[in-house]
Motif scaffolding. Structure first.
Motif, mmCIF file in Angstrom:
data_model
loop_
_atom_site.group_PDB
_atom_site.id
_atom_site.type_symbol
_atom_site.label_atom_id
_atom_site.label_comp_id
_atom_site.label_asym_id
_atom_site.label_seq_id
_atom_site.Cartn_x
_atom_site.Cartn_y
_atom_site.Cartn_z
ATOM 1 N N GLY A 41 -0.248 2.502 -0.903
ATOM 2 C CA GLY A 41 -1.405 2.116 -0.075
ATOM 3 C C GLY A 41 -2.738 2.532 -0.699
ATOM 4 N N GLY A 42 -3.808 2.149 -0.026
ATOM 5 C CA GLY A 42 -5.157 2.372 -0.573
ATOM 6 C C GLY A 42 -5.773 3.712 -0.187
ATOM 7 N N GLY A 43 -5.364 4.253 0.968
ATOM 8 C CA GLY A 43 -5.860 5.562 1.406
ATOM 9 C C GLY A 43 -7.366 5.640 1.532
ATOM 10 N N ARG A 47 -10.728 2.965 2.167
ATOM 11 C CA ARG A 47 -11.596 3.019 3.367
ATOM 12 C C ARG A 47 -13.058 3.209 2.977
ATOM 13 N NH1 ARG A 47 -7.039 5.445 5.496
ATOM 14 N NH2 ARG A 47 -7.696 7.533 4.922
ATOM 15 N N ASP A 64 -11.047 -7.003 1.849
ATOM 16 C CA ASP A 64 -9.597 -6.928 1.622
ATOM 17 C C ASP A 64 -9.285 -6.854 0.126
ATOM 18 O OD1 ASP A 64 -8.694 -6.918 4.244
ATOM 19 O OD2 ASP A 64 -8.448 -9.092 4.350
ATOM 20 N N GLY A 67 -9.838 -3.528 -1.054
ATOM 21 C CA GLY A 67 -8.710 -2.690 -0.613
ATOM 22 C C GLY A 67 -7.516 -2.855 -1.547
ATOM 23 N N GLY A 111 -1.151 -3.843 -3.154
ATOM 24 C CA GLY A 111 -1.315 -4.985 -2.250
ATOM 25 C C GLY A 111 -1.201 -6.300 -2.996
ATOM 26 N N LEU A 112 -1.053 -7.387 -2.226
ATOM 27 C CA LEU A 112 -0.920 -8.712 -2.852
ATOM 28 C C LEU A 112 -2.001 -9.690 -2.400
ATOM 29 C CD1 LEU A 112 2.900 -9.546 -3.023
ATOM 30 C CD2 LEU A 112 1.362 -8.908 -4.880
ATOM 31 N N SER A 113 -1.991 -10.023 -1.083
ATOM 32 C CA SER A 113 -2.970 -11.020 -0.632
ATOM 33 C C SER A 113 -3.783 -10.493 0.542
ATOM 34 C CB SER A 113 -2.265 -12.326 -0.268
ATOM 35 O OG SER A 113 -1.086 -12.051 0.415
ATOM 36 N N PRO A 114 -5.022 -11.007 0.721
ATOM 37 C CA PRO A 114 -5.892 -10.522 1.802
ATOM 38 C C PRO A 114 -5.282 -10.738 3.196
ATOM 39 C CG PRO A 114 -7.139 -11.806 0.206
ATOM 40 C CD PRO A 114 -5.688 -11.973 -0.146
ATOM 41 N N GLN A 116 -3.719 -8.479 5.186
ATOM 42 C CA GLN A 116 -2.522 -7.699 5.540
ATOM 43 C C GLN A 116 -2.663 -6.299 4.955
ATOM 44 O OE1 GLN A 116 0.510 -10.094 3.587
ATOM 45 N NE2 GLN A 116 0.289 -8.932 1.700
ATOM 46 N N THR A 118 -0.340 -2.857 2.954
ATOM 47 C CA THR A 118 0.814 -2.640 2.073
ATOM 48 C C THR A 118 2.110 -2.446 2.874
ATOM 49 O OG1 THR A 118 0.033 -0.358 1.871
ATOM 50 C CG2 THR A 118 -0.378 -1.827 0.010
ATOM 51 N N VAL A 121 3.452 -5.843 2.781
ATOM 52 C CA VAL A 121 3.982 -6.110 1.432
ATOM 53 C C VAL A 121 5.371 -5.474 1.294
ATOM 54 C CG1 VAL A 121 3.654 -5.686 -1.053
ATOM 55 C CG2 VAL A 121 1.688 -6.278 0.378
#
Ligand code: UTP
Length: 224
Positions: A41-43, A47, A64, A67, A111-114, A116, A118, A121
């Motif tokens: 995740g982005g954590g 943010r 996104d 992110g 991540g893959l696509s805006p 949503q 992880t 995913v």
């Protein structure tokens, strides 16, 4: 077993190099016996950057994409820590992730696509590779009746059905100020394929194994 981990960005960020090595070591050990996929995740970094970009007037889809960039940055750190036990690339698709998997190798992606997170995913990756278990290793030690950081009377569920999890994810998302440990899309994917799932405290290394094999004190999601 085929295991997919959703690793919250906050679990990795803030660790020093030695601690990251320890985390990687636990994943390496699991990869000696199982096929391992980790979605990072982005954590905090996600943010912070999203908040700044939004304040500057960036669109939500652009935020996104920022992110997703943050998730890949965190994934890169885990790849560095895993050294030879991973691939030096971050898959851009589920097919690519599956193709990179091999015995002893931990496949790491972001991540893959805006639109949503992880968690979604990881749920779709679990579907794609036919995972035996999805382990959501997060900053909360399970699924609660309410956000435990906001509501001190919140109780942790030991078990939930897939339908209960999906209902909760939908409701929680609609209440202002409350957070769901799992995003609604992820919960729906988990439900449609009845993916055996556990939600555990990710900073506890033992929980990586226990989340897969049992004996943890988080929440188990099962059909019954
Ligand atoms: P995270 O998966 O980390 O979101 O992605 P989160 O659940 O808010 O964060 P944690 O679990 O607390 O660490 C960070 C952001 O990246 C974008 C979204 O904006 C998400 O909020 N993102 C991520 C996507 O748009 N698509 C993806 O596939 C993944």
């Amino acid at each position: 077993m085929i295991l997919v981990y959703s690793l919250g960005g906050s679990i990795l960020a803030g660790r020093d190099a030695q601690s990251l090595k320890g985390y990687a070591q636990a994943l390496k050990e699991l990869a000696s016996e199982h096929r391992i996929f980790v979605v990072v995740g982005g954590g905090k970094i996600a943010r912070e950057y999203i908040a700044k970009a939004r304040a500057l007037g960036a669109s939500e889809v652009f935020c996104d994409l920022i992110g997703i960039g943050a998730t890949k940055l965190n994934a890169s750190l885990l790849i560095a820590a895993l050294e030879k036990n991973t691939r030096q690339e971050i898959p851009d698709s589920y097919a690519q992730a599956a193709a990179l998997s091999a015995p002893g190798i931990v496949v790491v992606m972001g991540g893959l696509s805006p639109g949503q997170t992880t968690d979604a995913v990881s749920a779709m990756l679990a579907e794609y590779v036919g995972a035996d278990k999805l382990i959501i290793a997060t900053s909360v030690d399970g699924v609660y009746t309410a956000d435990p950081e906001v509501d001190p009377s919140a109780r942790k569920y030991e078990r939930l059905t897939h339908a209960e999890l999906a209902d909760m994810a939908m409701q929680t998302d609609m209440k202002a100020g409350s957070r769901s440990p799992i995003d609604p899309l992820a919960a729906k994917i988990i439900q449609r394929s009845l993916i055996p799932t556990s939600v555990v405290l990710g900073k506890n290394l033992e929980n990586l194994k226990r989340g897969a094999l049992g004996g943890h004190d988080g929440t188990e999601i099962r059909p019954e």
